[in-house]
Design a protein around this motif. Sequence first.
Motif, PDB file in Angstrom:
ATOM      1  N   GLU A  74       0.821  -1.208   0.000  1.00 42.71           N
ATOM      2  CA  GLU A  74       0.000   0.000   0.000  1.00 42.71           C
ATOM      3  C   GLU A  74       0.858   1.261   0.000  1.00 42.71           C
ATOM      4  O   GLU A  74       0.375   2.343  -0.356  1.00 42.71           O
ATOM      5  CB  GLU A  74      -0.918   0.013   1.231  1.00 42.71           C
ATOM      6  N   ILE A  75       2.099   1.138   0.419  1.00 42.87           N
ATOM      7  CA  ILE A  75       2.979   2.299   0.525  1.00 42.87           C
ATOM      8  C   ILE A  75       3.578   2.677  -0.820  1.00 42.87           C
ATOM      9  O   ILE A  75       3.724   3.860  -1.149  1.00 42.87           O
ATOM     10  CB  ILE A  75       4.102   2.023   1.555  1.00 42.87           C
ATOM     11  N   LEU A  76       3.905   1.692  -1.612  1.00 46.19           N
ATOM     12  CA  LEU A  76       4.589   1.950  -2.879  1.00 46.19           C
ATOM     13  C   LEU A  76       3.629   2.575  -3.887  1.00 46.19           C
ATOM     14  O   LEU A  76       2.613   1.981  -4.225  1.00 46.19           O
ATOM     15  CB  LEU A  76       5.153   0.645  -3.435  1.00 46.19           C
ATOM     16  N   PRO A  77       3.922   3.774  -4.385  1.00 44.48           N
ATOM     17  CA  PRO A  77       3.032   4.396  -5.371  1.00 44.48           C
ATOM     18  C   PRO A  77       3.171   3.745  -6.742  1.00 44.48           C
ATOM     19  O   PRO A  77       4.211   3.160  -7.058  1.00 44.48           O
ATOM     20  CB  PRO A  77       3.506   5.854  -5.407  1.00 44.48           C
ATOM     21  N   GLU A  78       2.129   3.850  -7.543  1.00 41.82           N
ATOM     22  CA  GLU A  78       2.193   3.289  -8.888  1.00 41.82           C
ATOM     23  C   GLU A  78       3.218   4.036  -9.744  1.00 41.82           C
ATOM     24  O   GLU A  78       3.963   3.436 -10.520  1.00 41.82           O
ATOM     25  CB  GLU A  78       0.815   3.346  -9.547  1.00 41.82           C
ATOM     26  N   ARG A 135      13.121  14.741  -3.820  1.00 40.52           N
ATOM     27  CA  ARG A 135      12.411  15.234  -2.646  1.00 40.52           C
ATOM     28  C   ARG A 135      10.934  14.832  -2.696  1.00 40.52           C
ATOM     29  O   ARG A 135      10.362  14.396  -1.689  1.00 40.52           O
ATOM     30  CB  ARG A 135      12.559  16.751  -2.561  1.00 40.52           C
ATOM     31  N   ALA A 136      10.330  14.980  -3.866  1.00 41.72           N
ATOM     32  CA  ALA A 136       8.937  14.576  -4.021  1.00 41.72           C
ATOM     33  C   ALA A 136       8.791  13.072  -3.810  1.00 41.72           C
ATOM     34  O   ALA A 136       7.812  12.611  -3.207  1.00 41.72           O
ATOM     35  CB  ALA A 136       8.420  14.973  -5.395  1.00 41.72           C
ATOM     36  N   ALA A 137       9.748  12.294  -4.299  1.00 42.48           N
ATOM     37  CA  ALA A 137       9.681  10.838  -4.160  1.00 42.48           C
ATOM     38  C   ALA A 137       9.714  10.426  -2.691  1.00 42.48           C
ATOM     39  O   ALA A 137       8.903   9.600  -2.243  1.00 42.48           O
ATOM     40  CB  ALA A 137      10.825  10.183  -4.929  1.00 42.48           C
ATOM     41  N   LEU A 138      10.653  10.983  -1.927  1.00 44.96           N
ATOM     42  CA  LEU A 138      10.742  10.636  -0.505  1.00 44.96           C
ATOM     43  C   LEU A 138       9.517  11.136   0.263  1.00 44.96           C
ATOM     44  O   LEU A 138       9.043  10.474   1.193  1.00 44.96           O
ATOM     45  CB  LEU A 138      12.020  11.211   0.096  1.00 44.96           C
ATOM     46  N   SER A 139       9.013  12.298  -0.124  1.00 42.90           N
ATOM     47  CA  SER A 139       7.836  12.841   0.548  1.00 42.90           C
ATOM     48  C   SER A 139       6.615  11.962   0.310  1.00 42.90           C
ATOM     49  O   SER A 139       5.849  11.669   1.243  1.00 42.90           O
ATOM     50  CB  SER A 139       7.566  14.269   0.049  1.00 42.90           C
ATOM     51  N   VAL A 140       6.422  11.509  -0.919  1.00 41.77           N
ATOM     52  CA  VAL A 140       5.286  10.637  -1.237  1.00 41.77           C
ATOM     53  C   VAL A 140       5.367   9.342  -0.435  1.00 41.77           C
ATOM     54  O   VAL A 140       4.376   8.887   0.153  1.00 41.77           O
ATOM     55  CB  VAL A 140       5.237  10.338  -2.747  1.00 41.77           C
ATOM     56  N   LEU A 141       6.540   8.746  -0.380  1.00 39.71           N
ATOM     57  CA  LEU A 141       6.703   7.498   0.372  1.00 39.71           C
ATOM     58  C   LEU A 141       6.438   7.715   1.860  1.00 39.71           C
ATOM     59  O   LEU A 141       5.818   6.879   2.525  1.00 39.71           O
ATOM     60  CB  LEU A 141       8.104   6.939   0.159  1.00 39.71           C
ATOM     61  N   ALA A 142       6.894   8.839   2.395  1.00 39.20           N
ATOM     62  CA  ALA A 142       6.674   9.129   3.819  1.00 39.20           C
ATOM     63  C   ALA A 142       5.190   9.308   4.119  1.00 39.20           C
ATOM     64  O   ALA A 142       4.664   8.747   5.090  1.00 39.20           O
ATOM     65  CB  ALA A 142       7.450  10.383   4.214  1.00 39.20           C
ATOM     66  N   GLY A 193      10.458  -9.153   2.540  1.00 39.53           N
ATOM     67  CA  GLY A 193       9.480  -9.558   1.540  1.00 39.53           C
ATOM     68  C   GLY A 193       9.587  -8.699   0.293  1.00 39.53           C
ATOM     69  O   GLY A 193      10.246  -7.644   0.285  1.00 39.53           O
ATOM     70  N   PRO A 194       8.948  -9.109  -0.775  1.00 40.13           N
ATOM     71  CA  PRO A 194       9.068  -8.381  -2.036  1.00 40.13           C
ATOM     72  C   PRO A 194       8.575  -6.940  -1.974  1.00 40.13           C
ATOM     73  O   PRO A 194       9.178  -6.047  -2.593  1.00 40.13           O
ATOM     74  CB  PRO A 194       8.233  -9.222  -3.011  1.00 40.13           C
ATOM     75  N   ASN A 195       7.508  -6.694  -1.224  1.00 41.45           N
ATOM     76  CA  ASN A 195       6.991  -5.330  -1.140  1.00 41.45           C
ATOM     77  C   ASN A 195       7.878  -4.442  -0.276  1.00 41.45           C
ATOM     78  O   ASN A 195       8.123  -3.281  -0.597  1.00 41.45           O
ATOM     79  CB  ASN A 195       5.564  -5.341  -0.591  1.00 41.45           C
ATOM     80  N   GLY A 196       8.362  -5.005   0.830  1.00 39.41           N
ATOM     81  CA  GLY A 196       9.272  -4.249   1.679  1.00 39.41           C
ATOM     82  C   GLY A 196      10.555  -3.900   0.960  1.00 39.41           C
ATOM     83  O   GLY A 196      11.078  -2.786   1.069  1.00 39.41           O
ATOM     84  N   LEU A 197      11.083  -4.850   0.198  1.00 38.59           N
ATOM     85  CA  LEU A 197      12.293  -4.585  -0.572  1.00 38.59           C
ATOM     86  C   LEU A 197      12.032  -3.543  -1.654  1.00 38.59           C
ATOM     87  O   LEU A 197      12.899  -2.706  -1.949  1.00 38.59           O
ATOM     88  CB  LEU A 197      12.802  -5.883  -1.203  1.00 38.59           C
ATOM     89  N   ALA A 198      10.845  -3.568  -2.237  1.00 33.33           N
ATOM     90  CA  ALA A 198      10.508  -2.581  -3.264  1.00 33.33           C
ATOM     91  C   ALA A 198      10.433  -1.176  -2.676  1.00 33.33           C
ATOM     92  O   ALA A 198      10.879  -0.200  -3.314  1.00 33.33           O
ATOM     93  CB  ALA A 198       9.180  -2.943  -3.927  1.00 33.33           C
ATOM     94  N   VAL A 199       9.904  -1.041  -1.462  1.00 32.84           N
ATOM     95  CA  VAL A 199       9.858   0.266  -0.809  1.00 32.84           C
ATOM     96  C   VAL A 199      11.270   0.739  -0.482  1.00 32.84           C
ATOM     97  O   VAL A 199      11.616   1.910  -0.684  1.00 32.84           O
ATOM     98  CB  VAL A 199       8.984   0.215   0.453  1.00 32.84           C
ATOM     99  N   ALA A 200      12.111  -0.165   0.024  1.00 36.18           N
ATOM    100  CA  ALA A 200      13.505   0.194   0.304  1.00 36.18           C
ATOM    101  C   ALA A 200      14.216   0.625  -0.973  1.00 36.18           C
ATOM    102  O   ALA A 200      14.974   1.613  -0.983  1.00 36.18           O
ATOM    103  CB  ALA A 200      14.228  -0.989   0.942  1.00 36.18           C
TER     104      ALA A 200
END
Length: 230
Positions: free
Chosen positions: A74-78, A85-92, A116-123
């Motif tokens: 749910e955290i990872l944007p499409e 800066r915008a990327a880190l802000s969106v994730l936060a 997991g795959p989603n956690g690694l994708a967010v990292a």
Amino acid sequence: MTVWDRPKPPNPPVPLDRERIIAAAIALADEGGLEAVSVRKVAARLNAGPMRLYGYIATKDELLDLLVDEVHAEILPEDQPGDWRAALSVLAHRTRQAALRHEWLADLLGGRPTLGPNGLAVAEANLAALDGLADIDTVMRAVETVSAYVTGAIRREIANLRAERATGLSKRDWQRASGPHVTRMLATGRFPALTRAVHDGTEVDAEASFATGLDWVLDAVAAKLTRAPA
């Protein structure tokens, strides 16, 4: 072997799959917090014997790993913004929104990285936002700094929400109830800085406070990036 490496059991007598197990566990956690989650309770939710679940998960810790990774989806944007800066802000902000939907997430943020795959994708998304702007150690420290702020701010907000439910007092009600005591303490003159904050400070809601603090942290990251060798 991690839970993601474990092969699925062949031909289970009760029709189960990891997705159904995770969905049931998340529903239990959303309803009653992490204390409401166990292999036995998830099995009961699915009308299955607990032993049937052990083909998919071995421990409660593995079950919690799966829950956290599912919410990371749910955290990872499409679409990832091109600006760091915008990327880190969106994730936060998406992390905060996920935690408000699933308050138990606040209890599991900030520990060991989820594998997991989603956690690694967010990292990956966090690191990729700064990739090439500085050396890798600077990038890692910057991401860690932003993550530490986000985790702390979310935990504080969730703790306040839980306190409101536990006491039945809204923030405003609690302030009114505590007002006489605070007034007496401030009148002693022992807390001049706190007195100025109480009388002259501007109160903002949790969302505005989160956004302001995040902007300040990103300002600090920007300043470090301008001085760091790429």
